[in-house]
Design a protein around this motif. Structure first.
Motif, PDB file in Angstrom:
ATOM      1  N   PHE A 260      46.435 -12.203  46.345  1.00 44.65           N
ATOM      2  CA  PHE A 260      46.317 -13.653  46.408  1.00 44.65           C
ATOM      3  C   PHE A 260      47.446 -14.297  47.214  1.00 44.65           C
ATOM      4  O   PHE A 260      47.203 -15.151  48.079  1.00 44.65           O
ATOM      5  CB  PHE A 260      46.260 -14.221  44.981  1.00 44.65           C
TER       6      PHE A 260
ATOM      7  N   ARG B 283      39.008 -25.949  43.289  1.00 46.92           N
ATOM      8  CA  ARG B 283      38.893 -24.487  43.422  1.00 46.92           C
ATOM      9  C   ARG B 283      37.605 -24.061  44.126  1.00 46.92           C
ATOM     10  O   ARG B 283      37.050 -22.998  43.821  1.00 46.92           O
ATOM     11  CB  ARG B 283      38.973 -23.790  42.050  1.00 46.92           C
ATOM     12  N   GLN B 284      37.134 -24.911  45.066  1.00 44.35           N
ATOM     13  CA  GLN B 284      35.859 -24.586  45.727  1.00 44.35           C
ATOM     14  C   GLN B 284      35.948 -23.296  46.535  1.00 44.35           C
ATOM     15  O   GLN B 284      34.945 -22.616  46.729  1.00 44.35           O
ATOM     16  CB  GLN B 284      35.358 -25.756  46.576  1.00 44.35           C
ATOM     17  N   ALA B 285      37.142 -22.967  47.027  1.00 47.70           N
ATOM     18  CA  ALA B 285      37.360 -21.642  47.604  1.00 47.70           C
ATOM     19  C   ALA B 285      37.892 -20.766  46.477  1.00 47.70           C
ATOM     20  O   ALA B 285      39.032 -20.911  46.077  1.00 47.70           O
ATOM     21  CB  ALA B 285      38.377 -21.727  48.739  1.00 47.70           C
TER      22      ALA B 285
ATOM     23  N   PHE C  33      47.656 -30.689  49.388  1.00 44.28           N
ATOM     24  CA  PHE C  33      47.988 -30.898  47.978  1.00 44.28           C
ATOM     25  C   PHE C  33      49.327 -30.271  47.630  1.00 44.28           C
ATOM     26  O   PHE C  33      49.880 -29.442  48.367  1.00 44.28           O
ATOM     27  CB  PHE C  33      46.905 -30.307  47.051  1.00 44.28           C
TER      28      PHE C  33
ATOM     29  N   TYR D 247      34.658 -15.138  49.348  1.00 49.31           N
ATOM     30  CA  TYR D 247      36.075 -15.298  49.025  1.00 49.31           C
ATOM     31  C   TYR D 247      36.660 -13.959  48.562  1.00 49.31           C
ATOM     32  O   TYR D 247      37.722 -13.539  49.024  1.00 49.31           O
ATOM     33  CB  TYR D 247      36.275 -16.357  47.917  1.00 49.31           C
TER      34      TYR D 247
ATOM     35  N   ILE E  67      39.641 -28.513  50.886  1.00 50.75           N
ATOM     36  CA  ILE E  67      41.012 -28.558  50.379  1.00 50.75           C
ATOM     37  C   ILE E  67      41.737 -27.321  50.889  1.00 50.75           C
ATOM     38  O   ILE E  67      41.227 -26.195  50.793  1.00 50.75           O
ATOM     39  CB  ILE E  67      41.084 -28.698  48.837  1.00 50.75           C
ATOM     40  N   LEU E  68      42.869 -27.584  51.499  1.00 49.65           N
ATOM     41  CA  LEU E  68      43.748 -26.529  52.000  1.00 49.65           C
ATOM     42  C   LEU E  68      43.825 -25.400  50.984  1.00 49.65           C
ATOM     43  O   LEU E  68      44.019 -25.645  49.798  1.00 49.65           O
ATOM     44  CB  LEU E  68      45.141 -27.148  52.187  1.00 49.65           C
ATOM     45  N   PHE E  69      43.731 -24.150  51.432  1.00 49.92           N
ATOM     46  CA  PHE E  69      43.902 -23.033  50.506  1.00 49.92           C
ATOM     47  C   PHE E  69      45.369 -22.646  50.424  1.00 49.92           C
ATOM     48  O   PHE E  69      45.983 -22.219  51.408  1.00 49.92           O
ATOM     49  CB  PHE E  69      43.069 -21.818  50.917  1.00 49.92           C
TER      50      PHE E  69
ATOM     51  N   LEU F 131      52.296 -23.104  43.173  1.00 52.02           N
ATOM     52  CA  LEU F 131      53.519 -22.338  42.871  1.00 52.02           C
ATOM     53  C   LEU F 131      54.229 -21.815  44.121  1.00 52.02           C
ATOM     54  O   LEU F 131      55.253 -21.143  44.017  1.00 52.02           O
ATOM     55  CB  LEU F 131      53.178 -21.197  41.905  1.00 52.02           C
TER      56      LEU F 131
ATOM     57  N   PHE G  18      51.795 -12.449  40.782  1.00 51.50           N
ATOM     58  CA  PHE G  18      50.618 -12.663  39.942  1.00 51.50           C
ATOM     59  C   PHE G  18      50.269 -11.364  39.251  1.00 51.50           C
ATOM     60  O   PHE G  18      50.099 -10.339  39.891  1.00 51.50           O
ATOM     61  CB  PHE G  18      49.442 -13.176  40.775  1.00 51.50           C
TER      62      PHE G  18
ATOM     63  N   ASP H 184      48.687 -22.649  46.927  1.00 53.85           N
ATOM     64  CA  ASP H 184      48.856 -22.756  45.474  1.00 53.85           C
ATOM     65  C   ASP H 184      50.046 -23.653  45.170  1.00 53.85           C
ATOM     66  O   ASP H 184      50.999 -23.707  45.958  1.00 53.85           O
ATOM     67  CB  ASP H 184      49.064 -21.376  44.840  1.00 53.85           C
TER      68      ASP H 184
ATOM     69  N   TYR I  76      55.980 -24.233  34.764  1.00 52.56           N
ATOM     70  CA  TYR I  76      55.889 -22.817  35.159  1.00 52.56           C
ATOM     71  C   TYR I  76      57.268 -22.248  35.488  1.00 52.56           C
ATOM     72  O   TYR I  76      57.558 -21.093  35.178  1.00 52.56           O
ATOM     73  CB  TYR I  76      54.954 -22.665  36.374  1.00 52.56           C
TER      74      TYR I  76
ATOM     75  N   HIS J 108      37.789 -30.129  36.263  1.00 53.17           N
ATOM     76  CA  HIS J 108      38.848 -29.140  36.488  1.00 53.17           C
ATOM     77  C   HIS J 108      38.268 -28.089  37.414  1.00 53.17           C
ATOM     78  O   HIS J 108      37.128 -28.206  37.845  1.00 53.17           O
ATOM     79  CB  HIS J 108      39.314 -28.551  35.151  1.00 53.17           C
TER      80      HIS J 108
ATOM     81  N   GLY K 269      47.662 -13.969  35.343  1.00 47.53           N
ATOM     82  CA  GLY K 269      48.120 -15.217  35.950  1.00 47.53           C
ATOM     83  C   GLY K 269      49.516 -15.105  36.513  1.00 47.53           C
ATOM     84  O   GLY K 269      50.054 -13.999  36.652  1.00 47.53           O
ATOM     85  N   PRO K 270      50.111 -16.252  36.837  1.00 47.63           N
ATOM     86  CA  PRO K 270      51.394 -16.234  37.544  1.00 47.63           C
ATOM     87  C   PRO K 270      52.574 -15.856  36.659  1.00 47.63           C
ATOM     88  O   PRO K 270      52.581 -16.123  35.458  1.00 47.63           O
ATOM     89  CB  PRO K 270      51.533 -17.683  38.030  1.00 47.63           C
TER      90      PRO K 270
HETATM   91  C1  LIG Z   1      48.128 -24.931  37.603  1.00 50.33           C
HETATM   92  C2  LIG Z   1      47.700 -24.671  39.030  1.00 50.33           C
HETATM   93  C3  LIG Z   1      47.916 -23.475  39.768  1.00 50.33           C
HETATM   94  N1  LIG Z   1      47.360 -23.665  41.016  1.00 50.33           N
HETATM   95  C4  LIG Z   1      46.794 -24.898  41.106  1.00 50.33           C
HETATM   96  C5  LIG Z   1      47.014 -25.564  39.871  1.00 50.33           C
HETATM   97  C6  LIG Z   1      46.649 -26.992  39.574  1.00 50.33           C
HETATM   98  C7  LIG Z   1      45.213 -27.165  39.303  1.00 50.33           C
HETATM   99  C8  LIG Z   1      44.731 -26.501  38.034  1.00 50.33           C
HETATM  100  O1  LIG Z   1      45.151 -26.916  36.961  1.00 50.33           O
HETATM  101  O2  LIG Z   1      43.918 -25.573  38.159  1.00 50.33           O
HETATM  102  C9  LIG Z   1      46.125 -25.524  42.250  1.00 50.33           C
HETATM  103  C10 LIG Z   1      45.362 -24.682  43.184  1.00 50.33           C
HETATM  104  N2  LIG Z   1      45.211 -23.317  43.210  1.00 50.33           N
HETATM  105  C11 LIG Z   1      44.416 -22.973  44.246  1.00 50.33           C
HETATM  106  C12 LIG Z   1      44.088 -24.132  44.991  1.00 50.33           C
HETATM  107  C13 LIG Z   1      43.351 -24.067  46.333  1.00 50.33           C
HETATM  108  C14 LIG Z   1      42.431 -25.093  46.678  1.00 50.33           C
HETATM  109  C15 LIG Z   1      41.149 -25.209  45.879  1.00 50.33           C
HETATM  110  O3  LIG Z   1      40.141 -24.555  46.262  1.00 50.33           O
HETATM  111  O4  LIG Z   1      41.100 -26.010  44.922  1.00 50.33           O
HETATM  112  C16 LIG Z   1      44.646 -25.204  44.305  1.00 50.33           C
HETATM  113  C17 LIG Z   1      44.542 -26.708  44.606  1.00 50.33           C
HETATM  114  C18 LIG Z   1      44.007 -21.605  44.603  1.00 50.33           C
HETATM  115  C19 LIG Z   1      44.069 -20.558  43.570  1.00 50.33           C
HETATM  116  N3  LIG Z   1      45.114 -20.288  42.704  1.00 50.33           N
HETATM  117  C20 LIG Z   1      44.836 -19.176  41.959  1.00 50.33           C
HETATM  118  C21 LIG Z   1      43.559 -18.692  42.355  1.00 50.33           C
HETATM  119  C22 LIG Z   1      42.902 -17.435  41.829  1.00 50.33           C
HETATM  120  C23 LIG Z   1      43.658 -16.294  42.423  1.00 50.33           C
HETATM  121  C24 LIG Z   1      42.837 -15.116  42.822  1.00 50.33           C
HETATM  122  O5  LIG Z   1      42.110 -15.153  43.841  1.00 50.33           O
HETATM  123  O6  LIG Z   1      42.980 -14.096  42.132  1.00 50.33           O
HETATM  124  C25 LIG Z   1      43.078 -19.541  43.360  1.00 50.33           C
HETATM  125  C26 LIG Z   1      41.794 -19.419  44.132  1.00 50.33           C
HETATM  126  C27 LIG Z   1      45.758 -18.539  40.986  1.00 50.33           C
HETATM  127  C28 LIG Z   1      46.508 -19.418  40.073  1.00 50.33           C
HETATM  128  N4  LIG Z   1      47.295 -20.467  40.438  1.00 50.33           N
HETATM  129  C29 LIG Z   1      47.798 -21.080  39.308  1.00 50.33           C
HETATM  130  C30 LIG Z   1      47.359 -20.374  38.183  1.00 50.33           C
HETATM  131  C31 LIG Z   1      47.680 -20.734  36.753  1.00 50.33           C
HETATM  132  C32 LIG Z   1      46.580 -19.318  38.657  1.00 50.33           C
HETATM  133  C33 LIG Z   1      45.983 -18.205  37.834  1.00 50.33           C
HETATM  134  C34 LIG Z   1      44.776 -18.649  37.100  1.00 50.33           C
HETATM  135  C35 LIG Z   1      43.542 -18.223  37.835  1.00 50.33           C
HETATM  136  O7  LIG Z   1      43.476 -17.046  38.188  1.00 50.33           O
HETATM  137  O8  LIG Z   1      42.640 -19.067  38.023  1.00 50.33           O
HETATM  138  C36 LIG Z   1      48.669 -22.267  39.333  1.00 50.33           C
END
Ligand SMILES: Cc1c2[nH]c(c1CCC(=O)O)Cc1[nH]c(c(CCC(=O)O)c1C)Cc1[nH]c(c(CCC(=O)O)c1C)Cc1[nH]c(c(C)c1CCC(=O)O)C2
Length: 344
Positions: free
Chosen positions: A44, A25-27, A142, A34, A71-73, A77, A89, A75, A152, A323, A94-95
């Motif tokens: 999102f 989640r570096q981005a 990814f 961001y 890492i590619l931006f 889902l 969302f 999700d 989900y 994580h 969350g989702p």
């Molecule tokens: C379970 C899961 C999801 N998404 C992902 C997982 C597996 C990894 C983990 O366990 O965290 C993976 C993911 N999600 C995102 C990335 C991008 C790359 C990265 O920087 O890592 C990656 C690799 C962007 C994101 N995916 C999400 C955000 C936040 C959305 C926002 O900007 O509001 C980002 C940057 C949203 C998301 N996406 C998901 C959830 C449950 C949520 C909501 C929770 C939250 O808000 O953190 C599903």
């Protein structure tokens, strides 16, 4: 030409003086740049499907910190959405997805070949990044693992114990197995298309692997990961794969050998000393600083970072968090972690 990207050298088994580093989640929302780009995109999901802006947020942490990998931006889902599920969302929660509880819900899903229509913008993001990333930065694609994505799709949301998915797995195994098979096939096609567009490494996120025990772990975490890894390596010889069966505990032991992944990503519920002895003996590992240190910082962050680097120093190791970084993290603490890894 000899490989110059530190991440790829480490994945090939080299032990470097200092480990390459990137961050899950570096981005993300802890970075003001961001939040600004996300606001520009609208929301999102619009950001995920806008190749120019998705590439921009992927590059932001590379510019700010010089991580060894981007890492590619996107999700995990997006795949259910590409298979025809509704996805949105809820702000602050969350989702949310349409649910899969009965055969009729599964029958409404699209065939695997249809996913590229929805996912084409993601491949375009990858192509932009291959042009814009610095020469020393590796690009990671990814996807979610079938079990985690299924949790989900079945519940229609994130769940603390994956209860609805376990209930379907036990109550209607034929339907559950069909869903896992569809997701496994879709994941192979999705990751393959990312590799064709320019991803140099792929990572399979099985965030909820820890709730699968015993035979169920073998069947629904290990086996799909093996199938995806083997299919990708047959199509794209030499492509490195990182597996992340989060909170697998003892399930981490032998995971690389059983699946063929080149690297096992570790969460922070296992100690680095234990993981060095039981997981890194088989090859590269990634991890595993608790992401809470990115909020709290200070000497504890430095001490724990040094302990992890030292514990994994005798084999190939990619430094990362256990994580994803959380929105309340302080960007200064990220810099402190990087300086500690690179300068000791
Ligand atoms: C379970 C899961 C999801 N998404 C992902 C997982 C597996 C990894 C983990 O366990 O965290 C993976 C993911 N999600 C995102 C990335 C991008 C790359 C990265 O920087 O890592 C990656 C690799 C962007 C994101 N995916 C999400 C955000 C936040 C959305 C926002 O900007 O509001 C980002 C940057 C949203 C998301 N996406 C998901 C959830 C449950 C949520 C909501 C929770 C939250 O808000 O953190 C599903």
């Amino acid at each position: 030409m000899a490989e110059t990207k530190k991440l790829l050298r480490t994945l090939a088994g080299e032990v470097l003086d200092t480990p390459p580093i990137w961050m899950m989640r570096q981005a993300g929302r802890y970075l003001p740049e961001y939040r600004a780009t996300r606001a520009q995109a609208g929301d999102f999901l619009s950001l995920c499907y806008n190749p120019e802006l998705a590439a921009e947020v992927t590059l932001q942490p590379i510019r700010r910190y010089g991580f060894d990998a981007a890492i590619l931006f996107a999700d995990i889902l997006l795949v259910p959405q590409a298979l025809g599920a509704d996805l949105w969302f809820e702000t602050g929660e969350g989702p949310r997805l349409s649910t899969i509880g009965a055969q009729a819900d599964f029958d409404r899903l699209k065939p695997v070949e249809a996913i590229h229509e929805t996912l084409a913008p993601v491949y375009e993001t990858v192509r932009i990044l291959t042009r814009e990333l610095p020469a020393e930065t590796a690009l990671i694609g990814f996807a979610g693992a079938p079990w985690t994505v299924a949790t989900y799709m079945i519940a229609g949301r994130g769940t603390p114990d994956q209860g609805p998915a376990h209930a379907l797995r036990e109550g209607n195994p034929a339907l559950f197995d069909a869903l896992i098979a569809r997701l496994t096939a879709a994941t192979i096609e999705y990751l393959s298309a990312q590799i064709e567009a320019g991803a140099e490494v792929v990572k399979i996120f099985d965030s909820w692997a820890g709730s699968l025990k015993g035979e169920a772990f073998t069947r629904y975490a290990l086996e799909p990961c093996r199938e995806i890894t083997q299919a990708l390596k047959a199509r794209h010889p030499g492509i490195p794969v990182i597996g992340f069966p989060r909170e697998a505990g003892e399930g981490y032991v032998g995971f690389a050998k059983a699946t063929g992944v080149d690297c096992v990503a570790l969460d922070n519920s296992v100690t680095p000393d234990w993981a060095a002895a039981h997981v890194q003996v088989d090859g590269c590992v990634q991890g595993n600083l608790a992401s809470s240190h990115m909020v709290t910082g200070g000497q504890a962050l430095v001490d724990e970072t040094r302990r992890i680097v030292e514990a994994f120093s005798k084999g190939p190791h990619i430094f990362n968090l256990g994580h994803g970084i959380t929105p309340d993290a302080d960007p200064e603490n990220v810099q402190l972690m990087i300086d500690t890894v690179r300068k000791g």
